[in-house]
Design an enzyme around this catalytic site. Sequence first.
Site, PDB file in Angstrom:
ATOM      1  CG  HIS A  18      -1.787   1.156   0.969  1.00  8.84           C
ATOM      2  ND1 HIS A  18      -1.932   2.604   1.486  1.00  8.84           N
ATOM      3  CD2 HIS A  18      -3.348   0.919   0.958  1.00  8.84           C
ATOM      4  CE1 HIS A  18      -2.707   3.180   1.614  1.00  8.84           C
ATOM      5  NE2 HIS A  18      -3.833   2.093   0.758  1.00  8.84           N
ATOM      6  CD  GLU A  24      -4.877   1.859  -3.094  1.00 13.15           C
ATOM      7  OE1 GLU A  24      -6.195   2.298  -2.677  1.00 13.15           O
ATOM      8  OE2 GLU A  24      -4.181   1.989  -2.291  1.00 13.15           O
TER       9      GLU A  24
HETATM   10  P1  PGA Z   1      -9.550   5.953   0.548  1.00  9.94           P
HETATM   11  O1  PGA Z   1      -8.466   5.159   0.937  1.00  9.94           O
HETATM   12  O2  PGA Z   1     -10.575   5.279   0.517  1.00  9.94           O
HETATM   13  O3  PGA Z   1      -9.405   6.934   1.805  1.00  9.94           O
HETATM   14  O4  PGA Z   1      -9.349   6.922  -0.494  1.00  9.94           O
HETATM   15  C1  PGA Z   1      -8.307   4.428  -0.391  1.00  9.94           C
HETATM   16  C2  PGA Z   1      -7.536   3.042  -0.046  1.00  9.94           C
HETATM   17  O5  PGA Z   1      -5.978   3.815   0.774  1.00  9.94           O
HETATM   18  O6  PGA Z   1      -6.650   2.315   0.496  1.00  9.94           O
END
Ligand code: PGA
Length: 242
Positions: free
Chosen positions: A109, A166
């Site tokens: 992540h 992401e």
């Molecule tokens: P968010 O986070 O939905 O708060 O943008 C997503 C993530 O970091 O997995």
Amino acid sequence: MTKLIIANWKSNKTLAEVQPWVTDFKKELDLQLASVESALAAQAEVQVIISPGLLMLETLSRQLEGQRFPVDVALGIQDVSPFGAGAYTGAVSVQNLAGLAVEYTLVGHSERRRYFHETHQEVAQKVDQALQVGITPVVCVDEAYIDEQAAAISRDQLERCVVAYEPLAAIGTGQNADVGTVKGIVEHVKRVFGDVPVIYGGSVTEQNVLEYLLVAQGVLAGSASLDPAHFARLVAATVRPA
Ligand code: PGA
């Protein structure tokens, strides 16, 4: 193709909050899906994966057991050690998770990369550890390092991953990514990793989730998973398009 809807609680919540979250999530989900003709069809369509902090894992696992949700609900975690069981103080190895029915783990992540300085190589080691015990790794990537990250993972393991695209600018900002851009990145990930499930994460809400399901196989929700009723409505939207 089963849609994957992953909740990432990050470092939020306490043990005492787990049971009320599950109760409220189920209540709202049941309500939202009461009119869906076949609950069984919904179950085959969507898999919800809840990833709490490690301290809450066992309690959440017990809370989920014995509940009859209208969709499939599985357990995930947010990270694993790049090492196996042994002398690695403070690290949680995949072997430590035996008996907890963990099916997925996030790896790499962007918050792990940014605040804990994780490298592509370490992420690749985590992929290897997870796969050794049958846990599916969800490899989180931003577009800048998709190719480098894939190159660090052994070829035969690439196609056993789920990939979460992401974009940094979209995480926790309310600035969710443009769906057309996500479509292009999903195609790129599939060229590099193989025909793996690719999901999108970054400011996903109950209002925008359906757009992403047109181009990706699921979503990863952080902020939107903290409130159980909101998350239940997000999940219900994926089962029963408005
Ligand atoms: P968010 O986070 O939905 O708060 O943008 C997503 C993530 O970091 O997995």
